[in-house]
Scaffold this motif. Structure first.
Motif, PDB file in Angstrom:
ATOM      1  N   ILE A   1       5.106 -14.289  18.375  1.00 44.29           N
ATOM      2  CA  ILE A   1       5.735 -13.725  19.575  1.00 44.29           C
ATOM      3  C   ILE A   1       6.846 -12.757  19.181  1.00 44.29           C
ATOM      4  O   ILE A   1       7.010 -11.686  19.789  1.00 44.29           O
ATOM      5  N   ASP A   2       7.633 -13.144  18.170  1.00 42.46           N
ATOM      6  CA  ASP A   2       8.649 -12.273  17.583  1.00 42.46           C
ATOM      7  C   ASP A   2       9.660 -11.761  18.623  1.00 42.46           C
ATOM      8  O   ASP A   2       9.952 -10.571  18.717  1.00 42.46           O
ATOM      9  N   ARG A   3      10.155 -12.692  19.425  1.00 42.66           N
ATOM     10  CA  ARG A   3      11.202 -12.378  20.391  1.00 42.66           C
ATOM     11  C   ARG A   3      12.188 -13.542  20.433  1.00 42.66           C
ATOM     12  O   ARG A   3      11.866 -14.655  20.027  1.00 42.66           O
ATOM     13  N   LYS A   4      13.380 -13.273  20.942  1.00 34.54           N
ATOM     14  CA  LYS A   4      14.330 -14.354  21.146  1.00 34.54           C
ATOM     15  C   LYS A   4      13.758 -15.318  22.173  1.00 34.54           C
ATOM     16  O   LYS A   4      13.284 -14.892  23.234  1.00 34.54           O
ATOM     17  N   LYS A   5      13.834 -16.588  21.872  1.00 34.16           N
ATOM     18  CA  LYS A   5      13.248 -17.580  22.774  1.00 34.16           C
ATOM     19  C   LYS A   5      13.936 -17.624  24.135  1.00 34.16           C
ATOM     20  O   LYS A   5      13.334 -18.033  25.131  1.00 34.16           O
ATOM     21  N   SER A   6      15.178 -17.212  24.181  1.00 32.73           N
ATOM     22  CA  SER A   6      15.915 -17.228  25.450  1.00 32.73           C
ATOM     23  C   SER A   6      15.459 -16.133  26.400  1.00 32.73           C
ATOM     24  O   SER A   6      15.842 -16.132  27.578  1.00 32.73           O
ATOM     25  N   GLU A   7      14.634 -15.214  25.923  1.00 30.20           N
ATOM     26  CA  GLU A   7      14.189 -14.081  26.742  1.00 30.20           C
ATOM     27  C   GLU A   7      12.998 -14.412  27.638  1.00 30.20           C
ATOM     28  O   GLU A   7      12.662 -13.633  28.526  1.00 30.20           O
ATOM     29  N   TYR A   8      12.364 -15.543  27.411  1.00 26.60           N
ATOM     30  CA  TYR A   8      11.162 -15.873  28.174  1.00 26.60           C
ATOM     31  C   TYR A   8      11.060 -17.382  28.367  1.00 26.60           C
ATOM     32  O   TYR A   8      11.765 -18.154  27.709  1.00 26.60           O
ATOM     33  N   ARG A   9      10.176 -17.788  29.260  1.00 20.15           N
ATOM     34  CA  ARG A   9       9.948 -19.208  29.526  1.00 20.15           C
ATOM     35  C   ARG A   9       8.473 -19.541  29.295  1.00 20.15           C
ATOM     36  O   ARG A   9       7.597 -18.666  29.431  1.00 20.15           O
ATOM     37  N   VAL A  10       8.201 -20.786  28.955  1.00 19.83           N
ATOM     38  CA  VAL A  10       6.835 -21.210  28.661  1.00 19.83           C
ATOM     39  C   VAL A  10       6.500 -22.483  29.432  1.00 19.83           C
ATOM     40  O   VAL A  10       7.395 -23.190  29.910  1.00 19.83           O
TER      41      VAL A  10
ATOM     42  N   PHE B   1      11.689 -23.823  22.253  1.00 19.40           N
ATOM     43  CA  PHE B   1      11.248 -22.944  23.336  1.00 19.40           C
ATOM     44  C   PHE B   1      11.896 -23.373  24.656  1.00 19.40           C
ATOM     45  O   PHE B   1      12.175 -24.548  24.869  1.00 19.40           O
ATOM     46  N   PHE B   2      12.111 -22.400  25.529  1.00 18.67           N
ATOM     47  CA  PHE B   2      12.683 -22.662  26.850  1.00 18.67           C
ATOM     48  C   PHE B   2      11.530 -22.924  27.817  1.00 18.67           C
ATOM     49  O   PHE B   2      10.711 -22.051  28.070  1.00 18.67           O
TER      50      PHE B   2
ATOM     51  N   TYR C   1      -1.461 -17.922  25.703  1.00 17.31           N
ATOM     52  CA  TYR C   1      -1.740 -16.978  26.782  1.00 17.31           C
ATOM     53  C   TYR C   1      -0.444 -16.318  27.226  1.00 17.31           C
ATOM     54  O   TYR C   1       0.633 -16.937  27.199  1.00 17.31           O
ATOM     55  N   GLN C   2      -0.566 -15.069  27.652  1.00 11.86           N
ATOM     56  CA  GLN C   2       0.584 -14.330  28.186  1.00 11.86           C
ATOM     57  C   GLN C   2       0.231 -13.779  29.556  1.00 11.86           C
ATOM     58  O   GLN C   2      -0.911 -13.361  29.801  1.00 11.86           O
ATOM     59  N   VAL C   3       1.222 -13.778  30.433  1.00 11.66           N
ATOM     60  CA  VAL C   3       1.022 -13.232  31.765  1.00 11.66           C
ATOM     61  C   VAL C   3       0.722 -11.738  31.651  1.00 11.66           C
ATOM     62  O   VAL C   3       1.389 -11.013  30.914  1.00 11.66           O
ATOM     63  N   SER C   4      -0.286 -11.287  32.367  1.00  6.39           N
ATOM     64  CA  SER C   4      -0.605  -9.857  32.398  1.00  6.39           C
ATOM     65  C   SER C   4       0.595  -9.083  32.928  1.00  6.39           C
ATOM     66  O   SER C   4       1.324  -9.562  33.803  1.00  6.39           O
ATOM     67  N   LYS C   5       0.811  -7.907  32.401  1.00 11.06           N
ATOM     68  CA  LYS C   5       2.001  -7.128  32.746  1.00 11.06           C
ATOM     69  C   LYS C   5       2.117  -6.893  34.240  1.00 11.06           C
ATOM     70  O   LYS C   5       3.207  -6.826  34.805  1.00 11.06           O
ATOM     71  N   ASP C   6       1.013  -6.783  34.921  1.00  6.02           N
ATOM     72  CA  ASP C   6       1.036  -6.524  36.366  1.00  6.02           C
ATOM     73  C   ASP C   6       1.610  -7.695  37.154  1.00  6.02           C
ATOM     74  O   ASP C   6       1.991  -7.541  38.301  1.00  6.02           O
ATOM     75  N   ASN C   7       1.664  -8.891  36.508  1.00  4.58           N
ATOM     76  CA  ASN C   7       2.125 -10.094  37.217  1.00  4.58           C
ATOM     77  C   ASN C   7       3.533 -10.507  36.824  1.00  4.58           C
ATOM     78  O   ASN C   7       3.979 -11.583  37.162  1.00  4.58           O
ATOM     79  N   LYS C   8       4.225  -9.649  36.090  1.00  7.00           N
ATOM     80  CA  LYS C   8       5.512 -10.058  35.528  1.00  7.00           C
ATOM     81  C   LYS C   8       6.664  -9.789  36.495  1.00  7.00           C
ATOM     82  O   LYS C   8       6.855  -8.667  36.941  1.00  7.00           O
ATOM     83  N   TYR C   9       7.432 -10.853  36.795  1.00  2.00           N
ATOM     84  CA  TYR C   9       8.602 -10.720  37.639  1.00  2.00           C
ATOM     85  C   TYR C   9       9.742 -11.457  36.967  1.00  2.00           C
ATOM     86  O   TYR C   9       9.632 -12.625  36.658  1.00  2.00           O
ATOM     87  N   LYS C  10      10.829 -10.761  36.735  1.00  2.00           N
ATOM     88  CA  LYS C  10      11.944 -11.374  36.025  1.00  2.00           C
ATOM     89  C   LYS C  10      12.986 -11.877  37.035  1.00  2.00           C
ATOM     90  O   LYS C  10      13.590 -11.096  37.759  1.00  2.00           O
ATOM     91  N   GLN C  11      13.181 -13.196  37.055  1.00  2.00           N
ATOM     92  CA  GLN C  11      14.218 -13.793  37.903  1.00  2.00           C
ATOM     93  C   GLN C  11      14.862 -14.915  37.117  1.00  2.00           C
ATOM     94  O   GLN C  11      14.334 -15.400  36.127  1.00  2.00           O
ATOM     95  N   LEU C  12      16.029 -15.334  37.589  1.00  2.00           N
ATOM     96  CA  LEU C  12      16.729 -16.435  36.934  1.00  2.00           C
ATOM     97  C   LEU C  12      15.984 -17.733  37.172  1.00  2.00           C
ATOM     98  O   LEU C  12      15.420 -17.948  38.229  1.00  2.00           O
ATOM     99  N   THR C  13      15.994 -18.624  36.184  1.00  2.00           N
ATOM    100  CA  THR C  13      15.384 -19.936  36.320  1.00  2.00           C
ATOM    101  C   THR C  13      16.482 -20.984  36.349  1.00  2.00           C
ATOM    102  O   THR C  13      17.656 -20.697  36.152  1.00  2.00           O
ATOM    103  N   MET C  14      16.082 -22.222  36.593  1.00  2.00           N
ATOM    104  CA  MET C  14      17.025 -23.323  36.630  1.00  2.00           C
ATOM    105  C   MET C  14      17.806 -23.375  35.334  1.00  2.00           C
ATOM    106  O   MET C  14      17.259 -23.345  34.241  1.00  2.00           O
ATOM    107  N   GLY C  15      19.110 -23.421  35.414  1.00  2.00           N
ATOM    108  CA  GLY C  15      19.938 -23.504  34.228  1.00  2.00           C
ATOM    109  C   GLY C  15      20.514 -22.158  33.849  1.00  2.00           C
ATOM    110  O   GLY C  15      21.453 -22.076  33.050  1.00  2.00           O
TER     111      GLY C  15
END
Length: 305
Positions: free
Chosen positions: A143-152, A167-168, A289-303
């Motif tokens: 994945i090669d990204r900071k784990k805090s940048e995404y959720r799984v 992982f978050f 699996y990764q969400v297709s780019k067309d379905n990506k919405y960035k919002q705050l999560t719990m915490g």
């Protein structure tokens, strides 16, 4: 008959000089027996309590059975003490040899049978195989990204594994988390809950486990969250029609799915397969699996704040 006479004589001698310790062993054995009886009948007891006091808060008092290992080791310790401290020369030799033999057998069981051969004997992963640090390090490197940048989220395995590996996670097991978060998370799995009355009751009426429940895996019962490589291979298991709300998953910050088995309709619901991960010393084969780019919405999560 001869064995009974010999055992009676040994018992009479040991009891004569170790009465307090023998009684302690008996008391501990009675406690183990009572806890076992309590555990076995707890649901019946609680049904009566809940009927008589419908507003009484639920307490899972059956978990007193967790004291069982402590009590058994106390019994073992007292027995060792009795065997080791005999005054008669013959009983002293026999007792100490017996204590040493029992100790060696117990150590062998703990460090060999219970760990190294865990999966082959119990059909369940060992601690190291369960958490599979090397496997998830490979996923992190890929994945090669900071784990805090995404959720799984995880499918077919406990989310605690991903959390253990840094992982978050959006899914998890918590006795106390916001009701609003539960409602949001439910939208992700709502399609699966419609097709499984058991999972719907489990989540809606309890909900401490907010997992990605899959109705197709319900037939695996206890293995639904332990879809190891062996289980998947044995049953040629795969998910044919995952009902997963990718848009809601994305809106909560979700981006990657760790699945222990292949999702055949992944592309149709908006998930792209990136890579399949395997490791010699892991119980899992992870489909990333990764969400297709067309379905990506960035919002705050719990915490997040």
């Amino acid at each position: 008959m001869l064995y009974i006479i010999v055992l009676f004589c040994v018992w009479h001698y040991i009891y004569k000089y170790n009465r307090k310790n023998i009684l302690l062993v008996l008391y501990l054995l009675v406690m183990c027996m009572l806890i076992s009886i309590w555990y076995g009948f707890w649901l019946n007891i609680w049904s009566v309590i809940s009927f008589l006091f419908p507003h009484f808060p639920y307490f899972d008092l059956s978990r007193f059975y967790m004291l069982q290992p402590l009590l058994w080791y106390l019994i073992l310790g007292v027995v060792f003490y009795i065997l080791w401290n005999q005054t008669n020369l013959f009983f002293s030799i026999v007792g100490r040899l017996s204590a040493i033999t029992l100790f060696i057998l117990q150590v062998h069981h703990l460090f060999n049978v219970s760990h190294n051969n865990q999966e082959s004997i119990t059909q369940k992963p060992s601690y190291a195989e369960f958490f599979s640090k090397d496997l998830f390090n490979d996923i992190d490197t890929f994945i090669d990204r900071k784990k805090s940048e995404y959720r799984v989220v995880s499918i077919g395995l406990h989310p605690s594994i991903a959390a253990f590996n840094g992982f978050f996670t959006l899914d998890g097991y918590s006795a106390n988390y916001p009701l609003e978060y539960k409602k949001k998370f439910r939208e992700i799995i709502a399609g699966e809950l419609v097709h499984s009355e058991a999972y719907r009751n489990y989540f809606d009426n309890w909900g401490s486990r907010y997992y990605i429940f899959v109705s197709e895996l319900e037939t695996f019962h206890g293995n639904a969250l332990l879809m190891t490589k062996k289980v998947v291979k044995k049953y040629s298991a795969r998910i044919k029609d995952l009902k997963f709300n990718v848009r809601k998953f994305s809106s909560m910050g979700g981006e990657y799915v760790f699945s222990a088995l292949e999702v055949e309709n992944a592309e149709k619901i908006g998930l792209n397969i990136l890579k399949k991960f395997n490791h010699k010393y892991s119980s899992w084969e992870i489909f990333l699996y990764q969400v297709s780019k067309d379905n990506k919405y960035k919002q705050l999560t719990m915490g997040d704040s």
